[in-house]
Design a protein around this motif. Structure first.
Motif, PDB file in Angstrom:
ATOM      1  N   VAL A 124       0.861  -1.184   0.000  1.00 46.33           N
ATOM      2  CA  VAL A 124       0.000   0.000   0.000  1.00 46.33           C
ATOM      3  C   VAL A 124       0.894   1.229   0.000  1.00 46.33           C
ATOM      4  CG1 VAL A 124      -1.499   1.399   1.479  1.00 46.33           C
ATOM      5  CG2 VAL A 124      -2.052  -0.990   1.079  1.00 46.33           C
ATOM      6  N   GLN A 125       0.490   2.232  -0.764  1.00 46.87           N
ATOM      7  CA  GLN A 125       1.215   3.501  -0.750  1.00 46.87           C
ATOM      8  C   GLN A 125       0.386   4.548  -0.036  1.00 46.87           C
ATOM      9  OE1 GLN A 125       2.857   4.771  -4.491  1.00 46.87           O
ATOM     10  NE2 GLN A 125       3.217   6.873  -3.778  1.00 46.87           N
ATOM     11  N   ALA A 126       1.042   5.296   0.852  1.00 45.85           N
ATOM     12  CA  ALA A 126       0.408   6.395   1.576  1.00 45.85           C
ATOM     13  C   ALA A 126       1.323   7.596   1.487  1.00 45.85           C
ATOM     14  CB  ALA A 126       0.172   6.001   3.028  1.00 45.85           C
ATOM     15  N   GLY A 127       0.951   8.577   0.664  1.00 50.34           N
ATOM     16  CA  GLY A 127       1.843   9.704   0.433  1.00 50.34           C
ATOM     17  C   GLY A 127       3.114   9.225  -0.237  1.00 50.34           C
ATOM     18  N   ASP A 128       4.253   9.529   0.369  1.00 50.11           N
ATOM     19  CA  ASP A 128       5.530   9.102  -0.209  1.00 50.11           C
ATOM     20  C   ASP A 128       6.096   7.876   0.498  1.00 50.11           C
ATOM     21  OD1 ASP A 128       6.218  10.189   2.196  1.00 50.11           O
ATOM     22  OD2 ASP A 128       7.653  11.658   1.405  1.00 50.11           O
ATOM     23  N   THR A 129       5.205   7.108   1.146  1.00 52.36           N
ATOM     24  CA  THR A 129       5.633   5.901   1.859  1.00 52.36           C
ATOM     25  C   THR A 129       4.953   4.666   1.260  1.00 52.36           C
ATOM     26  OG1 THR A 129       5.899   7.148   3.915  1.00 52.36           O
ATOM     27  CG2 THR A 129       5.794   4.750   4.090  1.00 52.36           C
ATOM     28  N   VAL A 130       5.714   3.630   1.039  1.00 53.55           N
ATOM     29  CA  VAL A 130       5.178   2.341   0.596  1.00 53.55           C
ATOM     30  C   VAL A 130       5.300   1.365   1.764  1.00 53.55           C
ATOM     31  CG1 VAL A 130       5.478   0.375  -0.961  1.00 53.55           C
ATOM     32  CG2 VAL A 130       5.695   2.716  -1.833  1.00 53.55           C
ATOM     33  N   ILE A 131       4.195   0.736   2.097  1.00 53.44           N
ATOM     34  CA  ILE A 131       4.164  -0.200   3.222  1.00 53.44           C
ATOM     35  C   ILE A 131       3.921  -1.601   2.694  1.00 53.44           C
ATOM     36  CG2 ILE A 131       3.028  -0.818   5.392  1.00 53.44           C
ATOM     37  CD1 ILE A 131       2.334   2.602   4.021  1.00 53.44           C
ATOM     38  N   LYS A 132       4.840  -2.506   3.021  1.00 53.86           N
ATOM     39  CA  LYS A 132       4.660  -3.917   2.701  1.00 53.86           C
ATOM     40  C   LYS A 132       4.320  -4.638   3.994  1.00 53.86           C
ATOM     41  CE  LYS A 132       6.701  -7.883   0.339  1.00 53.86           C
ATOM     42  NZ  LYS A 132       7.829  -8.380  -0.484  1.00 53.86           N
ATOM     43  N   ALA A 133       3.167  -5.328   3.987  1.00 54.71           N
ATOM     44  CA  ALA A 133       2.705  -5.963   5.222  1.00 54.71           C
ATOM     45  C   ALA A 133       2.330  -7.412   4.977  1.00 54.71           C
ATOM     46  CB  ALA A 133       1.499  -5.201   5.772  1.00 54.71           C
ATOM     47  N   ARG A 134       2.416  -8.192   6.043  1.00 54.03           N
ATOM     48  CA  ARG A 134       1.958  -9.585   5.963  1.00 54.03           C
ATOM     49  C   ARG A 134       0.438  -9.627   5.851  1.00 54.03           C
ATOM     50  NH1 ARG A 134       2.124 -12.549   9.926  1.00 54.03           N
ATOM     51  NH2 ARG A 134       2.405 -14.534   8.845  1.00 54.03           N
ATOM     52  N   ARG A 135      -0.230  -8.715   6.540  1.00 56.04           N
ATOM     53  CA  ARG A 135      -1.692  -8.657   6.523  1.00 56.04           C
ATOM     54  C   ARG A 135      -2.140  -7.188   6.477  1.00 56.04           C
ATOM     55  NH1 ARG A 135      -0.871 -13.256   5.665  1.00 56.04           N
ATOM     56  NH2 ARG A 135      -1.569 -15.093   6.839  1.00 56.04           N
ATOM     57  N   PHE A 136      -3.257  -6.968   5.798  1.00 58.96           N
ATOM     58  CA  PHE A 136      -3.862  -5.636   5.743  1.00 58.96           C
ATOM     59  C   PHE A 136      -5.278  -5.711   6.317  1.00 58.96           C
ATOM     60  CE2 PHE A 136      -0.709  -5.651   2.395  1.00 58.96           C
ATOM     61  CZ  PHE A 136      -0.113  -4.404   2.502  1.00 58.96           C
TER      62      PHE A 136
END
Length: 471
Positions: A124-136
């Motif tokens: 998921v991208q939020a602003g200028d941050t990309v978050i990689k997660a095991r679960r959303f």
């Protein structure tokens, strides 16, 4: 571009998302929370909290005018609508720290104040941050639904997201929508000095038991609210600062217009297609465990497309935490979920209504009733309008409907019973303090057992034998 990795990424900082973020972080998971608007979501800022605060202001005004039966001379209150809104804001401000970014960061949650959207099935991208997660966990809630009524785009109108910013009291508030939000705000405003007309395309409070709804609607009409049912809003216009709503039955002109026709789920920003998440206009498509077509992605609260209540959001959070943190099977259910409409008298429901229970259980169903006017505390308080109905199958309640004072408090016993599959004997065995409205629940249970005891020939024969032969 900043990149983060985490165990759980929660999208949405309302009731549902905050519950997951708090619980998961405190139990050791690495959590990122995304919120692009206000922490606390709709409930704190535009829904449950401000609406109940405004209702409370209206109750104080109403009490000043309704004391005659108690020997208290009625007076016309001097209502400062702007000051009432100050009360609403103070209530929000006092609760806000519990939902604040600072509190959640103190719990170990990484809070990013940006909207999030999927860019892949794992990111998921939020602003200028990309978050990689095991679960959303999608917990984006819902917003006011504004239907495409001709002319509506040319006139000023209110929704629950703008109503509480209004500082000048409406002279004549027109409300389109006769559901819980519409009727609660109608009563609050008539008590605060506005003229109020409610326009409902079908039946006001139409999702509740019709017998009980009529009790509430009769009280609202007695307070002076005009309720027009079966009238679709066909056109809206404005002239000289006055708004006119034209319906199939005529037209209504007032100073302000509130749209209260329902809720629309907030999923448009999410780019769900990129994550392979199936959805409809009602919300994310989920299974009983609240998991989407992408097994990494869950949806809870309003985003899951079911019942839209804050307490459901909290319940959903508990369900998914069991799965997310412990890998245990967990399924959401709805048969034990209560809901309340905070009019005066209140309306509360859990489980099946009488009509639903008759359709589902037929001749196996027993329905017991008990009226408020036979409860001593209700008599002392002058709150004798109302009744309870309990739907029972084979000795177990399958639903309860209450209209009357503190119905929202009384329904808790029946929610407990349905959640734990209790029998009516559990309610009958309870000792309720006297005099309280809580005795209404026990008397309803008594109404179920009384015919089995007092109208039973076998019982009478046994009692007769005992009296003759047992020393």
């Amino acid at each position: 571009m900043t990149k983060l990795t985490c165990d759980i990424c929660v999208i949405g900082g309302g009731s549902a998302g905050l519950s997951v973020a708090s619980g998961a972080s405190q139990m050791g998971a690495k959590v990122v929370l995304l919120e692009g608007h206000k922490m606390g979501g709709d409930c704190l800022n535009y829904g449950c909290v401000p609406s109940k605060a405004l209702i409370a202001a209206g109750k104080h005004a109403h009490a000043m005018q309704s004391g005659q039966p108690f020997g208290v001379r009625p007076v016309t209150p001097e209502i400062d609508y702007s000051a009432a809104k100050d009360h609403v804001q103070r209530v929000i401000d006092s609760i806000a720290p519990v939902d604040s970014q600072e509190r959640f960061e103190g719990l170990g949650v990484h809070v990013i104040r940006e909207f999030g959207q999927f860019i892949s099935d794992t990111e998921v991208q939020a602003g200028d941050t990309v978050i990689k997660a095991r679960r959303f966990v999608i917990a984006t809630g819902s917003g006011p639904l504004v239907p495409p009524i001709p002319g509506l785009d040319t006139v000023p109108y209110l929704t629950n997201e703008s109503l509480f910013d209004l500082r000048d009291r409406p002279t004549h508030l027109i409300i389109i929508g006769g559901g819980p939000i519409g009727m609660e705000m109608a009563q609050a405003h008539i008590r605060l000095g506005s003229q109020v007309t409610v326009i409902e395309g079908q039946k006001a409070l139409g999702k509740d038991d019709p017998e009980l709804a009529e009790v509430a609607l009769s009280s609202l009409r007695d307070e002076g609210i005009t309720i027009i049912e079966g009238a679709q809003a066909e056109r809206v216009s404005e002239q000289d600062g006055q708004i006119t709503v034209t319906t199939s039955d005529g037209s209504v002109t007032g100073s302000h217009l509130l749209m209260a026709v329902g809720r629309s789920v907030n999923i448009d920003r999410l780019n769900l297609e990129a994550a392979g998440v199936a959805f409809t206009k009602k919300g994310v498509t989920v299974d009983a465990s609240l998991r989407s077509s992408n097994r990494r992605v869950y949806a809870i609260g309003d985003a899951a497309g079911g019942l839209q209540f804050t307490h459901v959001a909290g319940y959903h959070a508990g369900v998914v935490i069991r799965s997310l943190l412990f890998g245990l099977p967990a399924k959401a259910r709805t048969d034990h979920i209560p809901w309340v409409t905070y009019t005066d008298p209140e309306m509360a429901q859990v489980g099946l209504t009488e009509a639903e229970a008759r359709k589902q259980h037929g001749d196996k169903l027993d329905v017991v009733r008990f009226p408020y006017h036979e409860n001593d505390r209700a008599i002392t308080e002058g709150k004798t309008t109302g009744l309870i109905k309990v739907m029972i199958v084979k000795g177990r309640p399958v639903g309860a409907s209450i209209v009357g004072a503190q119905a929202g408090e009384l329904i808790g016993i029946w929610a407990l019973a349905l959640a734990n599959n209790l029998k009516m004997t559990a309610i009958a065995n309870m000792v309720a303090p006297y005099p309280t409205l809580g005795e209404i629940n026990k008397r309803a249970a008594g109404a179920y057992f009384s015919p089995k005891l007092f109208d039973n020939p076998t019982v009478k024969r046994v009692v007769g034998i005992v009296q003759r032969f047992v020393p």
